[in-house]
Design a protein around this motif. Structure first.
Motif, short mmCIF file in Angstrom:
data_model
loop_
_atom_site.label_atom_id
_atom_site.label_comp_id
_atom_site.label_asym_id
_atom_site.label_seq_id
_atom_site.Cartn_x
_atom_site.Cartn_y
_atom_site.Cartn_z
N ALA A 164 0.84 -1.20 0.00
CA ALA A 164 0.00 0.00 0.00
C ALA A 164 0.88 1.26 0.00
CB ALA A 164 -0.92 -0.01 1.22
N LEU A 165 1.98 1.21 0.73
CA LEU A 165 2.88 2.38 0.75
C LEU A 165 3.38 2.68 -0.66
CD1 LEU A 165 5.03 1.65 3.97
CD2 LEU A 165 3.39 3.54 3.65
N LEU A 166 3.74 1.62 -1.39
CA LEU A 166 4.23 1.81 -2.76
C LEU A 166 3.09 2.23 -3.68
CD1 LEU A 166 6.58 1.70 -4.75
CD2 LEU A 166 6.12 -0.75 -5.09
N GLN A 167 1.94 1.59 -3.54
CA GLN A 167 0.80 1.93 -4.42
C GLN A 167 0.38 3.39 -4.24
OE1 GLN A 167 -0.92 -0.61 -6.59
NE2 GLN A 167 -1.26 1.42 -7.49
N ASP A 168 0.36 3.88 -3.03
CA ASP A 168 -0.03 5.28 -2.78
C ASP A 168 0.85 6.24 -3.57
OD1 ASP A 168 -1.98 4.48 -1.10
OD2 ASP A 168 -0.94 5.02 0.77
N GLU A 169 2.14 5.97 -3.55
CA GLU A 169 3.06 6.89 -4.25
C GLU A 169 2.95 6.73 -5.76
OE1 GLU A 169 4.37 9.32 -2.61
OE2 GLU A 169 3.47 8.41 -0.82
N ILE A 170 2.67 5.52 -6.23
CA ILE A 170 2.45 5.27 -7.66
C ILE A 170 1.20 6.04 -8.12
CG2 ILE A 170 1.65 3.47 -9.26
CD1 ILE A 170 3.65 1.57 -7.86
N ASP A 171 0.16 5.98 -7.29
CA ASP A 171 -1.09 6.67 -7.63
C ASP A 171 -0.90 8.18 -7.64
OD1 ASP A 171 -2.13 4.18 -7.73
OD2 ASP A 171 -3.33 4.34 -5.89
N ARG A 172 -0.10 8.65 -6.73
CA ARG A 172 0.16 10.09 -6.67
C ARG A 172 0.77 10.59 -7.99
NH1 ARG A 172 -0.11 12.16 -1.68
NH2 ARG A 172 0.59 10.23 -0.70
N LEU A 173 1.54 9.72 -8.64
CA LEU A 173 2.15 10.09 -9.93
C LEU A 173 1.26 9.69 -11.10
CD1 LEU A 173 5.88 9.01 -9.28
CD2 LEU A 173 4.90 11.31 -9.10
N HIS A 174 0.09 9.16 -10.81
CA HIS A 174 -0.85 8.72 -11.86
C HIS A 174 -0.21 7.71 -12.80
CE1 HIS A 174 -3.68 11.70 -10.52
NE2 HIS A 174 -2.75 12.62 -10.62
N LEU A 175 0.56 6.79 -12.27
CA LEU A 175 1.17 5.78 -13.15
C LEU A 175 0.19 4.64 -13.37
CD1 LEU A 175 4.72 5.53 -11.51
CD2 LEU A 175 3.92 7.11 -13.28
N PRO A 176 0.20 4.04 -14.56
CA PRO A 176 -0.70 2.92 -14.85
C PRO A 176 -0.13 1.62 -14.31
CG PRO A 176 0.57 3.44 -16.79
CD PRO A 176 1.00 4.43 -15.74
N VAL A 177 0.03 1.55 -13.00
CA VAL A 177 0.72 0.41 -12.40
C VAL A 177 -0.05 -0.06 -11.17
CG1 VAL A 177 2.82 -0.33 -11.20
CG2 VAL A 177 3.00 1.20 -13.17
N LYS A 178 -0.24 -1.37 -11.09
CA LYS A 178 -0.85 -1.93 -9.89
C LYS A 178 0.15 -2.86 -9.20
CE LYS A 178 -4.43 -4.84 -8.07
NZ LYS A 178 -5.69 -5.50 -8.22
N VAL A 179 0.37 -2.62 -7.93
CA VAL A 179 1.24 -3.51 -7.16
C VAL A 179 0.43 -4.80 -6.92
CG1 VAL A 179 2.59 -3.81 -5.06
CG2 VAL A 179 2.32 -1.52 -6.06
N ALA A 180 0.73 -5.81 -7.72
CA ALA A 180 -0.13 -6.99 -7.73
C ALA A 180 0.34 -8.07 -6.77
CB ALA A 180 -0.19 -7.57 -9.15
N ALA A 181 1.64 -8.09 -6.47
CA ALA A 181 2.15 -9.19 -5.64
C ALA A 181 3.35 -8.76 -4.80
CB ALA A 181 2.55 -10.36 -6.53
N LEU A 182 3.37 -9.25 -3.59
CA LEU A 182 4.51 -9.07 -2.70
C LEU A 182 5.31 -10.37 -2.76
CD1 LEU A 182 5.90 -7.37 -0.52
CD2 LEU A 182 4.37 -8.40 1.15
#
Ligand code: ADP
Length: 499
Positions: free
Chosen positions: A192-210
Motif C-alpha cells: 500500500a505504501l508503494l501503491q499510494d506513491e504510484i497513484d500520486r504520480l498517476h502511473l498505470p501500475v498496480k502492485v499486484a504481488a509481494l
C-alpha cells in the motif's frame, strides 16, 4: 620438516571435526521433516513455514508484459519482463542506488516516493508509447485510477525484509534490516505504501504481488525449466540461505488469514529454513561454529544459515585457520626463519590481513581453493597473497587451507542436501512413477560458483532413506537465471488471474 609433518596431522584432526556422515544426514532429515511439520501447525517454531498466498507454479506457457521491482539492500532494481509463453522471456533492467539519507528517512513516504519516481522513469524510457497512450486515455477510462484495466501494468514487488504476509499483495513490515531504519514504516503494508506513491504520480501500475526472493526463484525455474516438469522447490544459497516449496493446502494446519485461490489445493510455503534447528537438537557444532555464533549480531538464531551460507563459511574457515596458527607445533602461515616467541611477529601474514578481522575472509576464496588442483597450488597461493596478504605462502600452508576450506564447504553442501532431501520427501513424489523428474531451482553465488557444490548435494541425497540412489537420479537441480525479476513477474501474473 617436523613442523610441516605436525601441520599435516593437525589438519587431519581439524578436518575430521567437519565430517558429516551418511548417518548424520539421515538424522538431520528426520529432524528437518519434524520441524517442517511443526511449522505448518503453529507460529513461533524453528521453521516459520510462511504461507505465501501463491497457489500454483507456472509451466512455461504464461504470457504478458509485467514489471518487477526489487528492494533488498543497497540498490533498487526495476525490470520489465516480457513472458513469451514458450519458457523464454525478455527483460530490461535498471538499477539505482538508494540514497543513504532515504534509508533512514523520517517517513516511509520519502523512500516510497523515490521508488515510484524511479518506476516512472523506467516506464518513460522503455515503454514510452504505452505510457503516453495511458496518459491520453486517462480521462476517458472507467477505473478509479483513470486507466483502462487492461492497460495497467501488474507489478511484482520483491521486498527482502521480514514481513508478515497477509495476502498476495499485502504484507506488514516487521522490522528493517541491512542498514534501513524508518520507524514510521513498521507495521504498515508495504504494498500500500508503494501503491499510494504510484497513484500520486498517476502511473498505470498496480502492485499486484509481494514477493519473497525464494518464491521468485521457484517460479522462475518452473517457468524456464523445459519440458513438462514443474519445479517443486526454489532454494537460495548466497549471502544467506532459504527455500520455498509447494505444499498441499490441507497440510497447512495453522490459519491462513487472507484470501487465496483454493482451486489448486496447493500453496507455496516460504520455509525460512535458515533458522532450522535453532534449539540445536542435531546441528553439528565445532568450537569454531560456537565462536562464530557468539560473535554474531544474533547469537542462537539462524543456526542452519550459519553453517551453510556464503556470509558465514568464510568466517568458519578463518576462525579455524587462526586457531591452527596458534598451535606452536605447526608451521601454518609462519615465517620459519623466525623464532616462535610471538605469533603475530612470526606469522607470514600482514597484520592488516582480513585473516585477523572478524568476517575478513570472503568465502569466494574457498571456490578458488577447491578449483585449484595443480601440484603446486599456484593459483590458490597467489590468491592467498592477493586477498589475504600472505607473504610467500608455502605449498603446505596452501594445502592446509584448501583442506579446511573443502571440509567446511562439503559439510555445507551435505547440510543443504538435508533441506532439499526433506522437501523432496515431503512432496511424496519420489516413488511416483508419473514423476520422472523432481526439478529444483537454485540461485546464489555459493551454489553457482563453488565447484561441484551441486554434485556434493547429489551425493548426499543418494544416501537419504526414502530417496536412495534411484530417487536421487530423478532429482534435477538447476540454476534459476534472473530469478528475482522473472519470478516476481510470474507471481504478478498469478495474482492477476485471481483478481
Ligand atoms: P545475495 O545472496 O546477496 O543476493 P550472492 O548470491 O552473490 O548475493 O551471494 C553473495 C555471497 O556469496 C557472499 O557471502 C560471498 O561471500 C559469497 N560468494 C561470492 N562469490 C563466491 C564464490 N565464488 N564462492 C563461494 N562463495 C561466494
Amino acid at each position: 620438516r617436523p613442523l610441516t609433518m605436525a601441520l599435516a596431522n593437525e589438519t587431519t584432526r581439524v578436518v575430521s571435526q567437519f565430517d558429516f556422515s551418511d548417518q548424520d544426514v539421515n538424522v538431520h532429515v528426520h529432524e528437518f521433516l519434524q520441524q517442517m511439520s511443526d511449522g505448518l501447525e503453529a507460529d513461533g517454531t524453528s521453521l516459520s513455514q510462511i504461507p505465501t498466498y501463491v497457489t500454483g507454479v507456472p509451466n512455461g506457457t504464461e504470457k504478458g508484459l509485467y514489471l518487477a521491482v526489487d528492494l533488498g539492500g543497497t540498490n533498487f532494481r526495476v525490470c520489465s519482463i516480457t513472458l513469451n509463453g514458450d519458457t523464454t522471456f525478455n527483460l530490461t533492467f535498471n538499477k539505482v542506488a538508494i540514497p543513504k539519507e532515504l534509508m533512514v528517512a523520517k517517513t516511509a513516504k520519502e523512500l516510497f516516493a523515490f521508488l515510484a519516481k524511479h518506476i516512472e522513469l523506467v516506464l518513460r524510457e522503455h515503454h514510452a508509447e504505452h505510457f503516453e497512450s495511458h496518459v491520453r486515455r486517462r480521462n476517458t477510462a472507467s477505473t478509479p485510477l483513470g486507466y483502462r484495466d487492461e492497460l495497467i501494468f501488474r507489478l511484482g514487488f520483491t521486498f527482502s525484509f521480514p514481513v508478515k504476509q497477509l495476502g498476495i499483495n499485502k504484507g506488514e513490515l516487521i522490522r528493517w534490516t541491512k542498514g534501513f531504519d524508518i520507524p514510521d514504516a513498521i507495521g504498515k503494508d508495504v504494498c500500500a505504501l508503494l501503491q499510494d506513491e504510484i497513484d500520486r504520480l498517476h502511473l498505470p501500475v498496480k502492485v499486484a504481488a509481494l514477493v519473497n526472493d525464494t518464491v521468485g526463484t521457484l517460479m522462475a525455474r518452473s517457468y524456464t525449466s523445459t519440458g513438462k516438469h514443474r519445479s517443486i522447490l526454489g532454494g537460495i544459497f548466497g549471502t544467506g540461505t532459504n527455500g520455498a516449496y509447494i505444499e498441499k493446502t490441507e497440510k497447512i494446519k495453522k490459519p491462513i488469514e487472507g484470501e487465496y485461490d483454493t482451486s489448486t489445493s496447493e500453496m507455496v510455503i516460504n520455509t525460512e529454513w535458515g533458522s532450522f534447528d535453532n534449539q540445536l537438537n542435531v546441528l553439528p557444532s565445532t568450537p569454531w561454529d560456537k565462536a562464530l555464533d557468539a560473535q554474531s549480531v544474533n547469537p542462537g538464531i539462524q543456526m542452519f544459515e550459519k553453517r551453510v551460507s556464503g556470509m558465514f563459511l568464510g568466517e568458519i574457515v578463518r576462525l579455524t585457520i587462526v586457531d591452527m596458527m596458534k598451535n606452536e607445533k605447526t608451521s601454518l602461515f609462519k615465517d620459519l626463519n623466525s623464532s616462535f616467541n610471538d605469533l603475530w611477529t612470526t606469522t607470514n601474514i600482514s597484520p592488516q590481513s582480513g585473516m585477523f578481522k572478524p568476517w575478513g575472509l570472503d568465502s569466494a576464496i574457498m571456490s578458488v581453493a577447491a578449483s585449484d588442483n595443480s601440484p603446486e597450488l599456484s593459483t590458490l597461493r597467489q590468491e592467498l597473497e592477493n586477498t589475504l596478504h600472505v607473504y610467500n605462502p608455502s605449498l603446505e600452508d596452501a594445502q592446509a587451507f584448501k583442506a579446511v576450506a573443502n571440509a567446511v564447504a562439503r559439510r555445507a553442501a551435505r547440510l543443504s542436501a538435508v533441506a532439499i532431501g526433506a522437501v523432496v520427501l515431503q512432496s511424496g513424489k519420489v516413488d511416483d512413477p508419473d514423476e520422472e523428474v523432481l526439478d529444483i531451482g537454485v540461485d546464489g553465488s555459493l551454489v553457482e560458483h563453488y565447484p561441484f557444490f551441486r554434485d556434493m548435494i547429489h551425493e548426499a541425497l543418494a544416501v537419504i532413506d526414502g530417496i536412495g540412489p534411484e530417487g536421487a537420479k530423478k532429482i534435477r537441480i538447476g540454476i534459476a537465471k534472473d530469478g528475482s525479476g522473472v519470478g516476481a513477474a510470474l507471481i504478478a501474473l498469478v495474482a492477476q488471474r485471481m483478481e
